[in-house]
Design a protein around this motif. Structure first.
Motif, PDB file in Angstrom:
ATOM      1  N   ALA A 173       0.718  -1.310   0.034  1.00  0.00           N
ATOM      2  CA  ALA A 173      -0.099   0.071  -0.168  1.00  0.00           C
ATOM      3  C   ALA A 173       0.935   1.183  -0.024  1.00  0.00           C
ATOM      4  O   ALA A 173       2.064   1.197   0.048  1.00  0.00           O
ATOM      5  CB  ALA A 173      -0.797  -0.119   1.351  1.00  0.00           C
ATOM      6  N   TYR A 174       0.260   2.410  -0.195  1.00  0.00           N
ATOM      7  CA  TYR A 174       0.899   3.704   0.035  1.00  0.00           C
ATOM      8  C   TYR A 174       1.576   3.799   1.361  1.00  0.00           C
ATOM      9  O   TYR A 174       1.097   2.867   2.536  1.00  0.00           O
ATOM     10  CB  TYR A 174      -0.010   4.912  -0.111  1.00  0.00           C
ATOM     11  CG  TYR A 174      -0.419   4.979  -1.559  1.00  0.00           C
ATOM     12  CD1 TYR A 174       0.396   5.035  -2.820  1.00  0.00           C
ATOM     13  CD2 TYR A 174      -1.725   5.080  -1.962  1.00  0.00           C
ATOM     14  CE1 TYR A 174      -0.150   5.082  -3.946  1.00  0.00           C
ATOM     15  CE2 TYR A 174      -2.280   5.277  -3.149  1.00  0.00           C
ATOM     16  CZ  TYR A 174      -1.267   5.299  -4.444  1.00  0.00           C
ATOM     17  OH  TYR A 174      -1.796   5.319  -5.547  1.00  0.00           O
ATOM     18  N   GLY A 175       2.412   4.802   1.789  1.00  0.00           N
ATOM     19  CA  GLY A 175       2.878   5.184   2.911  1.00  0.00           C
ATOM     20  C   GLY A 175       3.738   4.279   3.589  1.00  0.00           C
ATOM     21  O   GLY A 175       4.811   3.855   2.753  1.00  0.00           O
ATOM     22  N   ILE A 176       3.900   3.811   4.594  1.00  0.00           N
ATOM     23  CA  ILE A 176       4.655   2.805   5.295  1.00  0.00           C
ATOM     24  C   ILE A 176       4.986   1.372   4.395  1.00  0.00           C
ATOM     25  O   ILE A 176       6.196   1.275   4.279  1.00  0.00           O
ATOM     26  CB  ILE A 176       4.371   2.476   6.942  1.00  0.00           C
ATOM     27  CG1 ILE A 176       4.242   3.565   7.683  1.00  0.00           C
ATOM     28  CG2 ILE A 176       5.320   1.266   7.375  1.00  0.00           C
ATOM     29  CD1 ILE A 176       5.149   4.331   7.779  1.00  0.00           C
ATOM     30  N   ASP A 177       4.188   0.736   3.792  1.00  0.00           N
ATOM     31  CA  ASP A 177       4.227  -0.294   2.817  1.00  0.00           C
ATOM     32  C   ASP A 177       5.126   0.188   1.987  1.00  0.00           C
ATOM     33  O   ASP A 177       6.141  -0.635   1.580  1.00  0.00           O
ATOM     34  CB  ASP A 177       3.120  -0.977   2.601  1.00  0.00           C
ATOM     35  CG  ASP A 177       1.920  -1.464   3.499  1.00  0.00           C
ATOM     36  OD1 ASP A 177       2.465  -1.438   4.892  1.00  0.00           O
ATOM     37  OD2 ASP A 177       1.178  -2.139   3.216  1.00  0.00           O
ATOM     38  N   ALA A 178       4.955   1.036   1.325  1.00  0.00           N
ATOM     39  CA  ALA A 178       5.941   1.662  -0.076  1.00  0.00           C
ATOM     40  C   ALA A 178       7.160   1.696   0.430  1.00  0.00           C
ATOM     41  O   ALA A 178       8.057   1.197  -0.128  1.00  0.00           O
ATOM     42  CB  ALA A 178       5.153   2.537  -0.688  1.00  0.00           C
ATOM     43  N   HIS A 179       7.284   2.409   1.543  1.00  0.00           N
ATOM     44  CA  HIS A 179       8.652   2.760   1.935  1.00  0.00           C
ATOM     45  C   HIS A 179       9.485   1.819   2.105  1.00  0.00           C
ATOM     46  O   HIS A 179      10.768   1.408   2.147  1.00  0.00           O
ATOM     47  CB  HIS A 179       8.691   3.967   3.198  1.00  0.00           C
ATOM     48  CG  HIS A 179       8.312   5.273   2.561  1.00  0.00           C
ATOM     49  ND1 HIS A 179       8.744   6.140   1.886  1.00  0.00           N
ATOM     50  CD2 HIS A 179       7.188   5.842   2.913  1.00  0.00           C
ATOM     51  CE1 HIS A 179       8.351   7.161   1.676  1.00  0.00           C
ATOM     52  NE2 HIS A 179       7.135   7.231   2.134  1.00  0.00           N
ATOM     53  N   ALA A 180       8.546   0.635   2.974  1.00  0.00           N
ATOM     54  CA  ALA A 180       9.418  -0.628   3.538  1.00  0.00           C
ATOM     55  C   ALA A 180       9.889  -1.402   2.198  1.00  0.00           C
ATOM     56  O   ALA A 180      11.090  -1.837   2.282  1.00  0.00           O
ATOM     57  CB  ALA A 180       8.416  -1.656   4.431  1.00  0.00           C
ATOM     58  N   HIS A 181       8.955  -1.626   1.340  1.00  0.00           N
ATOM     59  CA  HIS A 181       9.383  -2.277  -0.120  1.00  0.00           C
ATOM     60  C   HIS A 181      10.424  -1.599  -0.525  1.00  0.00           C
ATOM     61  O   HIS A 181      11.430  -2.281  -1.118  1.00  0.00           O
ATOM     62  CB  HIS A 181       8.219  -2.523  -0.838  1.00  0.00           C
ATOM     63  CG  HIS A 181       7.020  -3.257  -0.549  1.00  0.00           C
ATOM     64  ND1 HIS A 181       7.280  -4.383  -0.070  1.00  0.00           N
ATOM     65  CD2 HIS A 181       5.767  -3.127  -0.214  1.00  0.00           C
ATOM     66  CE1 HIS A 181       6.180  -5.164   0.355  1.00  0.00           C
ATOM     67  NE2 HIS A 181       5.305  -4.063   0.126  1.00  0.00           N
ATOM     68  N   ARG A 182      10.518  -0.137  -0.752  1.00  0.00           N
ATOM     69  CA  ARG A 182      11.483   0.430  -1.593  1.00  0.00           C
ATOM     70  C   ARG A 182      12.782   0.449  -0.843  1.00  0.00           C
ATOM     71  O   ARG A 182      13.625   0.174  -1.515  1.00  0.00           O
ATOM     72  CB  ARG A 182      11.065   1.917  -1.655  1.00  0.00           C
ATOM     73  CG  ARG A 182      11.723   2.743  -3.077  1.00  0.00           C
ATOM     74  CD  ARG A 182      11.228   4.081  -2.851  1.00  0.00           C
ATOM     75  NE  ARG A 182       9.754   4.019  -3.806  1.00  0.00           N
ATOM     76  CZ  ARG A 182       8.563   4.216  -3.102  1.00  0.00           C
ATOM     77  NH1 ARG A 182       8.617   4.634  -1.977  1.00  0.00           N
ATOM     78  NH2 ARG A 182       7.420   3.970  -3.738  1.00  0.00           N
ATOM     79  N   ALA A 183      13.182   0.719   0.315  1.00  0.00           N
ATOM     80  CA  ALA A 183      13.944   0.499   1.193  1.00  0.00           C
ATOM     81  C   ALA A 183      14.859  -0.849   1.149  1.00  0.00           C
ATOM     82  O   ALA A 183      16.094  -1.057   0.986  1.00  0.00           O
ATOM     83  CB  ALA A 183      13.899   1.172   2.540  1.00  0.00           C
ATOM     84  N   ALA A 184      14.073  -1.898   1.344  1.00  0.00           N
ATOM     85  CA  ALA A 184      14.401  -3.177   1.054  1.00  0.00           C
ATOM     86  C   ALA A 184      15.130  -3.693  -0.210  1.00  0.00           C
ATOM     87  O   ALA A 184      16.115  -4.345  -0.293  1.00  0.00           O
ATOM     88  CB  ALA A 184      13.333  -4.070   1.532  1.00  0.00           C
ATOM     89  N   LEU A 185      14.218  -3.057  -1.435  1.00  0.00           N
ATOM     90  CA  LEU A 185      15.007  -3.329  -2.631  1.00  0.00           C
ATOM     91  C   LEU A 185      16.299  -2.710  -2.844  1.00  0.00           C
ATOM     92  O   LEU A 185      17.463  -3.368  -3.139  1.00  0.00           O
ATOM     93  CB  LEU A 185      14.100  -2.819  -3.591  1.00  0.00           C
ATOM     94  CG  LEU A 185      12.856  -3.425  -3.929  1.00  0.00           C
ATOM     95  CD1 LEU A 185      11.666  -2.888  -4.635  1.00  0.00           C
ATOM     96  CD2 LEU A 185      13.053  -4.866  -4.439  1.00  0.00           C
ATOM     97  N   ALA A 186      16.235  -1.391  -2.302  1.00  0.00           N
ATOM     98  CA  ALA A 186      17.781  -0.707  -2.153  1.00  0.00           C
ATOM     99  C   ALA A 186      19.062  -1.266  -1.359  1.00  0.00           C
ATOM    100  O   ALA A 186      19.966  -1.244  -1.662  1.00  0.00           O
ATOM    101  CB  ALA A 186      17.447   0.718  -1.844  1.00  0.00           C
ATOM    102  N   GLY A 187      18.460  -2.136  -0.142  1.00  0.00           N
ATOM    103  CA  GLY A 187      19.327  -2.672   0.725  1.00  0.00           C
ATOM    104  C   GLY A 187      19.683  -4.170   0.606  1.00  0.00           C
ATOM    105  O   GLY A 187      20.302  -5.032   1.392  1.00  0.00           O
TER     106      GLY A 187
END
Length: 395
Positions: A173-187
């Motif tokens: 989802a938007y918000g926390i979910d999206a930030h979690a997925h995006r940062a996990a992909l980056a790391g």
């Protein structure tokens, strides 16, 4: 598993709503193929099956609203003409996905902890690879309208967890979910940095604003759903998919959540499964942290502030923590407290007598003589013309 079993479970995922206790109990009792025949009216159900269903629902605390199999058959009947499992399987295969069912090598074993509420199947969009055990997965959930604080904290946590080899699970989802997925992909430091569990079919990335992100999740991780392609993400299905997010991970962390947030629903599922729950504290003035503070106050969650604390919750034995380099062994390692005090009292360049060392260290002369003997054997102290000094080995 047989082709017929796979086809039956694909059909049942369209026939039953998620967490349809009667349907899931029916599958448990007679198997997927016969459950489909009974549910579609092709196989009559006798009074014996009715009694067994009643017993199983009562054992699992799911008998509330149970009015008999006849009512369930009426509930399922409108969907029977729309069943087309071969079409659904072809759709997911065209998208590069697959259908997972219990018993498959890639089926996540931790979903069995859901008991009767274990999904009949999972529709999976992404590269075929082994899903992580619960001990290597962490769920990060929270508000859709996250604040700058929540977004920053989520990014830090997800990135650091992915760097440690954990898979970050969230809801896309938007918000926390999206930030979690995006940062996990980056790391990403492993094969499967993140999993998105959807409330609708995997053929359509929802919400549309996260399409590019969810496509990246599918390319590097996995997008999962228990409902078949074409299914709409209804409010009810959002709540039901939360149990899967909680079951996949050893720890569910709520980063930001309002007083009545769906993220709290995920935390409660985790708690009921005996999983650890963490909550990130926020400002007492922020409505977006009210749900986190509620979890902490009610005792359902542990306060967490960094990835190390979350990793510790995921692996209490320490198995999931990175090895810590203790550095080179030092000569004074293992000294008693008295010997450490005496070593500190020894001068580096000049020498000192036993009597002066006793005054500086606050020890008796006898203790100083005994300690100097031990330190001398270890090469930490040396005697020079009746006096004592710290050796170069002691630093």
């Amino acid at each position: 598993m047989t082709h017929d079993e796979r086809m039956a479970r694909a059909a049942l995922s369209r026939l039953f709503e998620p967490q349809d206790a009667v349907g899931l109990a029916l599958v448990r009792l007679v198997g997927a193929e016969d459950a489909l025949r009974v549910a579609t009216g092709q196989l009559p159900a006798g009074p014996g099956l009715e009694r067994e269903l009643t017993g199983m629902l009562e054992e699992n605390g799911a008998s509330g609203g149970w009015c008999g199999l006849g009512m369930a058959l009426k509930r399922w009947a409108p969907r029977v003409p729309d069943l087309a499992p071969a079409r659904d399987l072809a759709t997911v295969q065209r998208l590069g996905g697959r259908l997972l069912i219990p018993g498959d090598a890639l089926w996540p074993a931790q979903l069995a902890d859901l008991g009767l509420q274990e999904p009949v199947c999972l529709w999976w969009r992404g590269v075929e690879q082994e899903l992580p055990p619960a001990s290597k997965a962490v769920a990060l959930v929270g508000s859709r309208d996250s604040t700058a604080y929540g977004s920053a904290v989520t990014g830090d946590l997800a990135y650091a967890l992915a760097q440690r080899g954990f898979t970050v699970v969230s809801g896309g989802a938007y918000g926390i979910d999206a930030h979690a997925h995006r940062a996990a992909l980056a790391g990403a430091a492993g094969n499967l940095p993140t999993i998105a569990v959807m409330a609708g079919g995997v053929d359509r990335f929802y919400p549309a604003g996260n399409e590019d992100l969810l496509r990246a999740v599918a390319n590097q991780g996995a997008v999962l759903a228990e409902v078949p392609p074409g299914s709409a993400p209804t409010r009810y299905r959002f709540l039901q998919r939360n149990r899967i997010i909680a079951a996949l991970a050893a720890v569910t962390v709520v980063v930001e959540a309002r007083w009545r947030s769906g993220a709290l629903n995920t935390a409660h599922h985790a708690e009921s499964l005996g999983r650890a729950v963490g909550a990130v504290p926020g400002s007492v003035h922020s409505a977006n942290s009210a749900g986190c503070h509620r979890l902490l106050r009610e005792g359902g969650a542990v306060c967490v502030t960094d990835a190390g604390e979350i990793a510790e919750l995921a692996s209490p034995s320490g198995d999931g923590l990175p090895d810590v380099d203790p550095g080179p062994a030092l000569a004074q390692d293992g000294l008693t407290l008295e010997d450490l005090i005496l070593l500190d009292a020894l001068p580096l360049r000049t020498t000192s007598t036993v009597e002066k060392l006793a005054v500086v260290a606050g020890l008796s002369a006898e203790s100083v003589r005994a300690g100097l003997g031990r330190l001398g054997l270890l090469g930490l102290a040396e005697g020079v013309r009746g006096g004592w000094k710290r050796s170069t080995a002691a630093g």
